[in-house]
Every structure is written in C-alpha cells, then in structure tokens.
Design a protein around this motif. Structure first.
Motif, PDB file in Angstrom:
ATOM      1  N   SER A  83       0.835  -1.210   0.000  1.00 15.97           N
ATOM      2  CA  SER A  83       0.000   0.000   0.000  1.00 15.97           C
ATOM      3  C   SER A  83       0.864   1.253   0.000  1.00 15.97           C
ATOM      4  CB  SER A  83      -0.927  -0.009   1.213  1.00 15.97           C
ATOM      5  OG  SER A  83      -1.837  -1.078   1.161  1.00 15.97           O
ATOM      6  N   ALA A  84       1.932   1.243   0.799  1.00 12.84           N
ATOM      7  CA  ALA A  84       2.806   2.416   0.879  1.00 12.84           C
ATOM      8  C   ALA A  84       3.521   2.662  -0.448  1.00 12.84           C
ATOM      9  CB  ALA A  84       3.820   2.224   2.004  1.00 12.84           C
ATOM     10  N   TYR A  85       4.062   1.612  -1.044  1.00  8.61           N
ATOM     11  CA  TYR A  85       4.775   1.764  -2.316  1.00  8.61           C
ATOM     12  C   TYR A  85       3.847   2.262  -3.420  1.00  8.61           C
ATOM     13  CZ  TYR A  85       9.357  -0.220  -1.148  1.00  8.61           C
ATOM     14  OH  TYR A  85      10.605  -0.418  -0.645  1.00  8.61           O
ATOM     15  N   LEU A  86       2.652   1.696  -3.490  1.00  9.83           N
ATOM     16  CA  LEU A  86       1.725   2.088  -4.546  1.00  9.83           C
ATOM     17  C   LEU A  86       1.171   3.496  -4.323  1.00  9.83           C
ATOM     18  CD1 LEU A  86      -0.234  -1.252  -5.088  1.00  9.83           C
ATOM     19  CD2 LEU A  86       1.581  -0.270  -6.491  1.00  9.83           C
ATOM     20  N   THR A  87       1.046   3.908  -3.074  1.00 10.21           N
ATOM     21  CA  THR A  87       0.626   5.287  -2.799  1.00 10.21           C
ATOM     22  C   THR A  87       1.704   6.266  -3.251  1.00 10.21           C
ATOM     23  OG1 THR A  87      -0.669   4.568  -0.885  1.00 10.21           O
ATOM     24  CG2 THR A  87      -0.089   6.895  -1.003  1.00 10.21           C
ATOM     25  N   GLU A  88       2.956   5.930  -2.981  1.00  5.92           N
ATOM     26  CA  GLU A  88       4.061   6.780  -3.430  1.00  5.92           C
ATOM     27  C   GLU A  88       4.096   6.861  -4.950  1.00  5.92           C
ATOM     28  OE1 GLU A  88       7.433   9.258  -2.808  1.00  5.92           O
ATOM     29  OE2 GLU A  88       5.930   8.472  -1.426  1.00  5.92           O
TER      30      GLU A  88
END
Length: 357
Positions: free
Chosen positions: A211-216
């Motif tokens: 989730s964090a990587y895709l949000t970035e």
C-alpha cells in the motif's frame, strides 16, 4: 401497541430472541475472521496556486511582427488542470497500466514484485470471493466457460494490457482485462477538499508495505502528469518562438551581409540613386535587427517562464507504512451486526404476539 404486552412476550421468548442476537453476533465474528485485512496508506498534498500574467506583453509584440499576428500565445501561470480533475487522472487506463506494471523490491517478499505477481503469489485468499464465485456467481462462470470453448485466441486470459492487441489504433482488451482494471480502480483513491485545497492520495491493499509503495507511485504519477501538462503549453510557446527566432536571425544576417557588401563596393557614394539604395538597405537592416533582438529577448523570457511553470506540491503528510488495518472495522461490524440482531429479535417477538393471543 402496548409496550407492557411487548415486554411480556419478550420475557416468554427471551431464549429465542437471545439466540437470534447471538447468531448475528457470530456471523459478524465469522465475517471479521475470514475477511482479509486491508491496509490503507495515504499522503496529503497541497498544490501551490500561482496566478501571473502572460509573457510581458509578448502577445502585443507578436501582433506587430509579420506572421505572428494570427498566433495566440494565451495566458499562462494559471493551473492547466483543475484539482477537481485529479481523481479522473488516476482512474484512466494509462495510469492503471503503469500502476499494474510498477515493480519494487522489499525483503518481506524476497523478490521484486508488482501488483500482478503479488496477487498471484503473496495475496491472502478471500473466502467470500471464492464463495460468491461458486454460489451465486456459478451460473455466470458456467455461461462464460461455454462461450469461450474454442475461442481461446479471441478471448485469452487477462493480459493486464501487457500485450493487448491493437485494432485500428485502439486497445482491444479481454473481458478479464476490464474486470481487473475495474478492481484496480477501486483500491486507488484521490480526493480533493474544496475548502482547503488539500489533495488526499491513498491506496488500500492487503499488505501495508505494498500500500505504501503504490501510494508513493500514485502521488509521483499525479505530480508528473500535472507538471508535464502544465509545461507542455509553455513548451509550445518556446518551440514557436525558437523557430521564428531562427527565421528572423537568418533574415537579419542576410540584410547585414547585403548592407556590408553594398558599402564595400561603394566607398564614395555621391549618386542620389546609390544613396537611396543605401537608405533602403539600412532601413531593412535596422528593421531585421530590431525584430530579431526583440523576439530573441522574448524567447529567453519564455524559457525562464517555462521553469516557473513547474507546479509545486507541498507534501503535508508523507507516505508511511500503515500499522493499523483499515478493513474490516471490527467494532463497526460488531455494532452493526449486534444492532441488526436486536432489531430482528424484536421483529420476531412482534410476530409472535398475535399467535399467542
């Protein structure tokens, strides 16, 4: 309806009512246990809104230059894309294609993964999806299987637009592709607060790191898209002025060369005819010089303006790996199921009242 009568029948049917409430509570617990946990990562952005005038009267100068009058430079400095359109950007097919192909490495996965490989190798199984597929969705699966018999080439498995066929310049995705794309769009969210202008970018998956990587990635894509769109308008102006500047430079050098050649050949000018020629050549040279240096100056201003057109997004809240799950919401589910159980139990008691008179 007599409330005392209701309480009297509730007392008589208290075990059945309690069983109904417990049953709904158990269903809520089962839902919580078997629903895969989802984690939502998000970031908050505040775009800088700039408002400036056009290139220092460039439009007025352009109108006075032959060949430039019909070219509209337009105003610059205002946002080319309104923030209200940002959600549409991350719901577009070009974004979803890059979103799916985005690959990153993390020790938790022990491999470089993208959304597709994560779903195939790491994502937890959703029992509710399997149950739905083989119960109420079973007729649709059977019909789809029958239709695809012998048509594997026309309806290949989901390609996720990696090698999608093109027909007359258009993408030709399979049904599986469309289902996958719609599922991807549901996990990505961009919202804009109209009162504050704050942009909230979030992605929800079953893994907090993913989730964090895709949000970035989503944040960077959005900023890059808006920046490119904003600069493209100014780049068109720079390209036009560059082409016109080359034409005027060539004309200036030619007039300069003709004037110098005429003076060299006519060192002692006494004839009125030669003096008239000299004045004409000098006038053409001065005009070419003026136009060339004017447009050259405006070209430099346009290049500076191009740098100024880069939008600025202040990151109020950076992306972080979520520590708390966003779904399922345990307390909310238990409250809703408990409330539904109480209402159902009350309805059961009300139905029983006429039968016991």
């Amino acid at each position: 309806m007599d409330f005392n009568l209701f309480l009297k029948h509730l007392e008589r049917n208290k075990f059945q009512a309690l069983a109904i409430i417990i049953a709904f509570a158990v269903l809520g617990v089962i839902y919580i246990i078997f629903t895969p946990k989802s984690y939502r990562a998000e970031t908050l952005l505040l775009p800088e809104s700039k408002s400036s005038s056009s290139l220092g009267g460039l439009g007025q100068i352009a109108s006075s230059i032959p060949g430039l009058g019909s070219f509209s430079l337009g105003a610059s400095g205002s946002d080319a894309i309104r923030p209200s359109l940002y959600p549409s950007i991350v719901q577009s097919t070009p974004f979803v294609r890059e979103f799916v192909d985005y690959t990153f490495y993390h020790p938790d996965f022990k491999d470089s993964v993208n959304l597709t490989s994560y779903g195939q190798n790491y994502a937890p199984t959703n029992p509710w999806s399997v149950l739905k597929k083989y119960t109420i969705g079973l007729p649709g699966e059977i019909i789809s299987a029958v239709r695809n018999i012998g048509n594997e080439e026309e309806n290949p498995p989901s390609t996720i637009f990696d090698k999608v066929k093109k027909e007359k310049g258009f993408y030709r995705p399979t049904v599986g592709d469309f289902k996958y794309l719609n599922a991807i769009k549901e996990i990505v969210s961009v919202t804009v607060d109209k009162s504050t202008g704050i942009i909230r970018v979030s992605v929800q998956t079953t893994n907090p790191v993913l989730s964090a990587y895709l949000t970035e990635f989503t944040k960077n894509y959005l900023v890059s898209y808006v920046t490119k769109y904003r600069q493209d308008k100014q780049i068109q102006q720079v390209d036009f002025l560059t082409a016109r500047n080359k034409e005027l430079e060539q004309k200036f050098l030619e007039d300069q060369s003709r004037l110098a050649s005429f003076k060299e050949k006519n060192l002692d000018i006494r004839s009125p005819y030669l003096q008239n020629q000299l004045e004409n050549l000098s006038s053409q040279y001065e005009l070419s010089k003026s136009l060339y240096f004017t447009v050259n100056s405006q070209l430099e201003q346009a290049k500076i303006k191009l740098n100024e057109e880069t939008p600025i997004f202040a990151e109020i809240e950076p992306v972080s790996i979520p520590a708390i799950k966003s779904k399922p919401q345990t307390m909310l589910v238990l409250f809703l199921m408990g409330s539904l159980g109480v209402l159902t139990a009350a309805l059961f008691v009300l139905i029983k009242i006429p039968k016991q008179k």
